[in-house]
Scaffold this motif. Structure first.
Motif, PDB file in Angstrom:
ATOM      1  N   SER A  26     -45.465   1.005  24.761  1.00  0.00           N
ATOM      2  CA  SER A  26     -45.491   0.694  26.190  1.00  0.00           C
ATOM      3  C   SER A  26     -45.019  -0.744  26.360  1.00  0.00           C
ATOM      4  CB  SER A  26     -46.908   0.868  26.754  1.00  0.00           C
ATOM      5  OG  SER A  26     -47.340   2.203  26.624  1.00  0.00           O
ATOM      6  N   SER A  84     -50.941  12.335  29.393  1.00  0.00           N
ATOM      7  CA  SER A  84     -50.152  11.620  30.391  1.00  0.00           C
ATOM      8  C   SER A  84     -48.982  12.483  30.852  1.00  0.00           C
ATOM      9  CB  SER A  84     -49.621  10.307  29.810  1.00  0.00           C
ATOM     10  OG  SER A  84     -48.771   9.667  30.744  1.00  0.00           O
ATOM     11  N   ALA A  94     -49.639   3.655  23.263  1.00  0.00           N
ATOM     12  CA  ALA A  94     -50.454   4.775  23.740  1.00  0.00           C
ATOM     13  C   ALA A  94     -50.520   5.850  22.660  1.00  0.00           C
ATOM     14  CB  ALA A  94     -49.871   5.354  25.025  1.00  0.00           C
ATOM     15  N   GLN A 111     -48.336  -3.242  23.341  1.00  0.00           N
ATOM     16  CA  GLN A 111     -49.141  -2.177  23.926  1.00  0.00           C
ATOM     17  C   GLN A 111     -48.614  -0.824  23.457  1.00  0.00           C
ATOM     18  OE1 GLN A 111     -50.044  -2.990  27.970  1.00  0.00           O
ATOM     19  NE2 GLN A 111     -51.366  -1.194  28.226  1.00  0.00           N
ATOM     20  N   HIS A 161     -42.119   3.331  28.863  1.00  0.00           N
ATOM     21  CA  HIS A 161     -42.821   3.954  27.745  1.00  0.00           C
ATOM     22  C   HIS A 161     -41.749   4.577  26.856  1.00  0.00           C
ATOM     23  CE1 HIS A 161     -46.518   3.402  29.940  1.00  0.00           C
ATOM     24  NE2 HIS A 161     -46.112   4.180  30.928  1.00  0.00           N
ATOM     25  N   SER A 200     -55.484  10.583  26.322  1.00  0.00           N
ATOM     26  CA  SER A 200     -54.490   9.536  26.106  1.00  0.00           C
ATOM     27  C   SER A 200     -55.239   8.213  26.019  1.00  0.00           C
ATOM     28  CB  SER A 200     -53.470   9.508  27.255  1.00  0.00           C
ATOM     29  OG  SER A 200     -52.547   8.450  27.088  1.00  0.00           O
ATOM     30  N   GLU A 256     -55.029   4.005  25.371  1.00  0.00           N
ATOM     31  CA  GLU A 256     -54.156   2.830  25.385  1.00  0.00           C
ATOM     32  C   GLU A 256     -54.729   1.748  24.474  1.00  0.00           C
ATOM     33  OE1 GLU A 256     -52.994   1.688  29.418  1.00  0.00           O
ATOM     34  OE2 GLU A 256     -53.601   3.683  30.073  1.00  0.00           O
TER      35      GLU A 256
END
Length: 431
Positions: free
Chosen positions: A220, A287, A202, A200, A232, A265, A267
């Motif tokens: 992430s 964020s 961002a 993951q 993060h 932001s 994801e």
């Protein structure tokens, strides 16, 4: 506005020329079921009674803050992206409809009939999948399901709680002219999406005078066998060519959404095995969780982009001008209901931050608070503390996190257990 973010806002370039004023309190914005008209009325009351100039109205939260800013900007003549572009991000179903017009990097998805006696997954959407409301706070009421039984249990839970955010959002939808594909959809909508796998990541950026700029990519990392974030980390460890592809997808989809004079932001998931990128969701704001990370590494918190855009100034961030090579935000979590015990005081937190350079600590619960009463938690865990660490490499980030957690003595205990049992529970939580 809170103490942590105030300190970060006051670290942006030119802050000596700014005066930051809280508009609404976190408590007002986290009521059980918010009233958008009521919040707007309160906000207008504060702004109308202010005897100075209102030069910018900014925020870094999701709904209702994200949608209130363009509504207030229209009234007071401040800069903001249009309300429709924000709603196209916040409403997860409408967002998917827009995304598929610009990119291929999305999962199969569809609406769920919550009124059906025995709800079925949307046609073509396969298990495992996520079932979620179109509107929610911090992954609230989002459930990963493996089969039809779990699917129907999740739909039942969503049906019970969806009105908390979905009903207030109806007011916002009424403020814009909806396209035919959104006619009759409303705010209390449930959708299902095939589960994404991989790493993951961002992507943070902004739109200024129509130009989309990506200024950072972050990793992430979740807890093992969990969808809850462990940390993060900035900058991302992904190969440069993958980060370039993420940037390209971000630029195309943000142009489709129609944002301008705003931060965002996004994801994503990246699967190294298949080399596939898939977009998870778009947030119509930067964020605030990452502000300290950019400050540690680039020398300026990303709050700068938000403030500069709202004032019509250059939102560009410096590059790698900070004192550290990398930084992380860690989530110290509890994976069952409980009570916060032995919560450290502000003085104790300051002592740990002073003893360990490159550390900032934000404790979430108050002494004796039931974790179930914490707001904006995901469906599987509760946040006890956020620990920001900065250093030269991954090992230093983790070492500072471990030292901070050990020094904090932040304990939890199941409801009804005595405080003197808390240390055993704390050990289990860290395991």
């Amino acid at each position: 506005m809170d103490d942590t973010n105030r300190a970060t806002l006051e670290a942006v370039p030119g802050a000596e020329h700014y005066r930051f004023h809280p508009l609404l309190s976190p408590e007002e914005l986290q009521e059980d079921e918010v009233s958008v008209p009521g919040l707007l009325e309160r906000a207008r009351g504060v702004l109308d009674s202010f005897d100075g100039s209102v030069d910018a109205i900014v925020g870094y939260w999701d709904f209702p803050v994200s949608t209130m800013i363009p509504l207030l900007a229209e009234r007071y003549g401040t800069r903001s992206t249009g309300l429709e572009s924000v709603v196209k991000c916040e409403h997860k179903y409408w967002s998917r409809l827009e995304q598929q017009k610009a990119i291929d990097e999305i999962p199969r998805f569809g609406r769920v009939d919550m009124e059906a006696a025995e709800p079925e997954p949307p046609e073509g959407v396969r298990f495992p999948m996520w079932v979620k409301p179109a509107l929610a706070y911090s992954s609230e009421l989002a459930y990963g399901v493996e089969n039809i039984e779990e699917f129907r249990e999740a739909v039942a839970k969503i049906r019970e709680g969806i009105a908390r955010v979905g009903r207030p959002f109806e007011y916002v939808l009424d403020q814009i002219e909806l396209p035919e594909e959104m006619a009759g959809v409303g705010g209390m909508v449930c959708l299902a999406e095939e589960t994404l796998t991989g790493l993951q990541v961002a992507v943070e950026g902004y739109v200024h005078q129509g130009a989309v700029t990506v200024y950072g990519v972050l990793d992430s990392i979740t807890y093992p066998d969990s969808s809850s974030f462990l940390r993060h980390q900035y900058p991302s460890s992904l190969p440069p060519q993958v980060q370039e592809r993420l940037t390209g997808v971000s630029e195309r989809v943000i142009r489709q959404i129609g944002m301008d004079a705003a931060t965002f932001s996004i994801e994503f998931f990246y699967d190294p095995g298949t080399d596939e990128i898939r977009l998870l969701e778009i947030n119509p704001r930067h964020s605030q969780s990452h502000a300290e990370l950019f400050d540690f590494v680039d020398g300026v918190p990303n709050h700068h982009c938000m403030v500069a855009l709202a004032l019509g100034r250059d939102p560009a961030l410096p590059y790698r001008a900070g004192p550290y090579q990398c930084a992380a935000k860690w989530y110290h979590r509890w994976f069952t209901d409980g009570v916060a015990r032995s919560v450290p005081t502000a003085r104790e937190i300051a002592r740990v931050e002073e003893e360990i350079p490159g550390v900032v600590i934000d404790v979430v619960p108050e002494q004796g608070q039931h974790l179930a009463n914490l707001s904006q938690q995901d469906s599987y865990s509760y946040e006890l503390a956020h620990v920001f660490t900065a250093g030269a490499d991954d090992d230093e980030l983790r070492e500072k996190y471990d030292r901070s957690i050990a020094a904090l003595g932040l304990h939890g205990a199941p409801p009804g257990r005595e405080a003197d049992d808390a240390a055993d529970v704390h050990d289990a939580a860290q395991a």
